[in-house]
Design a protein around this motif. Sequence first.
Motif, mmCIF file in Angstrom:
data_model
loop_
_atom_site.group_PDB
_atom_site.id
_atom_site.type_symbol
_atom_site.label_atom_id
_atom_site.label_comp_id
_atom_site.label_asym_id
_atom_site.label_seq_id
_atom_site.Cartn_x
_atom_site.Cartn_y
_atom_site.Cartn_z
ATOM 1 N N LEU A 129 6.287 14.652 4.072
ATOM 2 C CA LEU A 129 5.625 13.392 4.311
ATOM 3 C C LEU A 129 4.203 13.930 4.440
ATOM 4 O O LEU A 129 3.395 12.781 4.173
ATOM 5 C CB LEU A 129 6.291 12.890 5.848
ATOM 6 N N GLY A 166 1.562 11.896 1.932
ATOM 7 C CA GLY A 166 0.674 11.031 2.703
ATOM 8 C C GLY A 166 -1.034 11.462 2.125
ATOM 9 O O GLY A 166 -1.750 10.637 2.407
ATOM 10 N N CYS A 181 14.652 15.217 -2.351
ATOM 11 C CA CYS A 181 14.896 14.428 -1.183
ATOM 12 C C CYS A 181 16.159 13.727 -1.450
ATOM 13 O O CYS A 181 16.925 13.622 -0.299
ATOM 14 C CB CYS A 181 13.665 13.481 -0.984
ATOM 15 N N GLU A 216 13.603 7.636 2.570
ATOM 16 C CA GLU A 216 12.211 7.134 2.675
ATOM 17 C C GLU A 216 11.220 8.069 1.906
ATOM 18 O O GLU A 216 10.312 7.878 1.574
ATOM 19 C CB GLU A 216 11.728 6.826 4.075
ATOM 20 N N ALA A 217 11.474 9.487 2.297
ATOM 21 C CA ALA A 217 10.441 10.583 1.774
ATOM 22 C C ALA A 217 10.517 10.220 0.348
ATOM 23 O O ALA A 217 9.421 10.678 -0.372
ATOM 24 C CB ALA A 217 10.868 11.935 2.458
ATOM 25 N N LEU A 230 8.208 7.414 -1.018
ATOM 26 C CA LEU A 230 6.742 7.997 -0.557
ATOM 27 C C LEU A 230 6.314 8.941 -1.533
ATOM 28 O O LEU A 230 5.092 8.909 -1.684
ATOM 29 C CB LEU A 230 6.658 8.452 0.833
ATOM 30 N N SER A 231 7.219 9.845 -1.937
ATOM 31 C CA SER A 231 6.720 11.103 -2.808
ATOM 32 C C SER A 231 6.467 10.692 -4.287
ATOM 33 O O SER A 231 5.641 11.003 -4.725
ATOM 34 C CB SER A 231 7.714 12.044 -2.937
ATOM 35 N N SER A 243 8.782 17.121 7.419
ATOM 36 C CA SER A 243 7.587 16.864 7.940
ATOM 37 C C SER A 243 6.708 17.209 6.727
ATOM 38 O O SER A 243 5.537 16.447 6.749
ATOM 39 C CB SER A 243 7.533 17.669 9.243
ATOM 40 N N LYS A 283 3.446 3.661 4.793
ATOM 41 C CA LYS A 283 3.721 4.881 5.903
ATOM 42 C C LYS A 283 5.169 4.717 5.968
ATOM 43 O O LYS A 283 5.869 3.890 6.060
ATOM 44 C CB LYS A 283 2.928 4.680 7.145
ATOM 45 N N PRO A 284 5.683 5.893 6.585
ATOM 46 C CA PRO A 284 7.193 6.116 6.788
ATOM 47 C C PRO A 284 7.533 5.019 8.134
ATOM 48 O O PRO A 284 6.651 5.223 8.827
ATOM 49 C CB PRO A 284 7.403 7.464 7.268
#
Length: 401
Positions: free
Chosen positions: A34, A38, A95, A116-117, A120-121, A31, A2-3
Amino acid sequence: MKPLTVGGEAGATIVRELPQEVALTTWQTLSSVLLWAGQEPAWRGDLFEVTAMREWEERLLREEWDPELRDPLAVLVGELARLEHGSPQAIAQACLCVTDWATERCYWATAIAFAEAAGLSWPEQPQYAWTAGRLMRARGLVREATAWLKRAERVAVHKRDRDLQARALISQGNLHAFVGGDLRKALKAHGDALRIARRHGLRNREGEAMHDLFVVTWYLGRSREAEEYAAGAVEIYKSSSHPRLPALAHDIATSWAAEGCYGPALQVLEAAAAQFDEPSDRLQVLASLAFAAAGSGNAVAFSAVTGEIQSLPDPVVDQSGAALLDVARGAALLADWALAEQLASRVVERSHPWTEGRLRDIAHDVLHDVLRRQTPAAEGTGHGHPRAARLAGEIVAALRA
């Protein structure tokens, strides 16, 4: 994963730090990224209304914003409109374009959030986790940086990306040493990086690990070991024209100056100074040069360097109390008590008692010595030993090549 840096308070910081005309759209885009990142790919099919997303993308492309921000935001919205078919690579790269844009303008919350995005991506790529971790480390976010750098290492091991594995370990070592203050952990991380680099023939990473091992072992008081690492790093950096050669030159020269080995330090710093353009980096090098010049008894060089330092913008100078203290110590060596007192007092007055407590304490000690007209103690003769003189010659020749 998670972020770690994006949430209510962080989101508010992002909206507040950005120009009003781009803040809300940038936050909404982040947003949405994310939310997409997620979800498992199979569950992304109904996340967004495709027509609305396409209209949003078109509106973005018509905005008269800085294209370095507008275009990557439009790419993100366009990829999100593809739902489960959106490209993790394209999203992660877009990003990081926003991160680059924000970093250049010191919008740090935005830069970190989009880094961070990116991680996560496209979680299968360790490069993005490493980039996020390094940026967080630079901003003093120890817990978050540790998590991302460890993730980068794990993913690199899984993908057998030895180069990135070594980089992640080096970054962890620097985090332990310069943010966490744990030199023993730093020593282990850099040692692991060195072994991996040597085992897989990664010469640049070997040089970088030796560079950082030199710094850590010097701080630990292991002088002979530090000398070996310094010489090894210089040899590798020379042979590969490594871009961190000027930084290594500065680190070695400042260690010599701190031991009273002023002659070789001055020789190297004079050659290295021309290699630093970024204001905060240049300030640190000039401060080291001023101290070495003072230790060598060269008042003319000291005066010239301090003149250049005083011409730098106040915000740049005030952000580096450590550099000002180097100049204050140099002034004390030359018995310029007024300048030494002025600079040490400036650090005391402008350093934060909570976040810069250690620096503030050192500044008080320097000011106390200055008021007593006591010059800084220095080890050595000021001229250095033969090995320092030889290595200084090698470094200067490489810097001027």
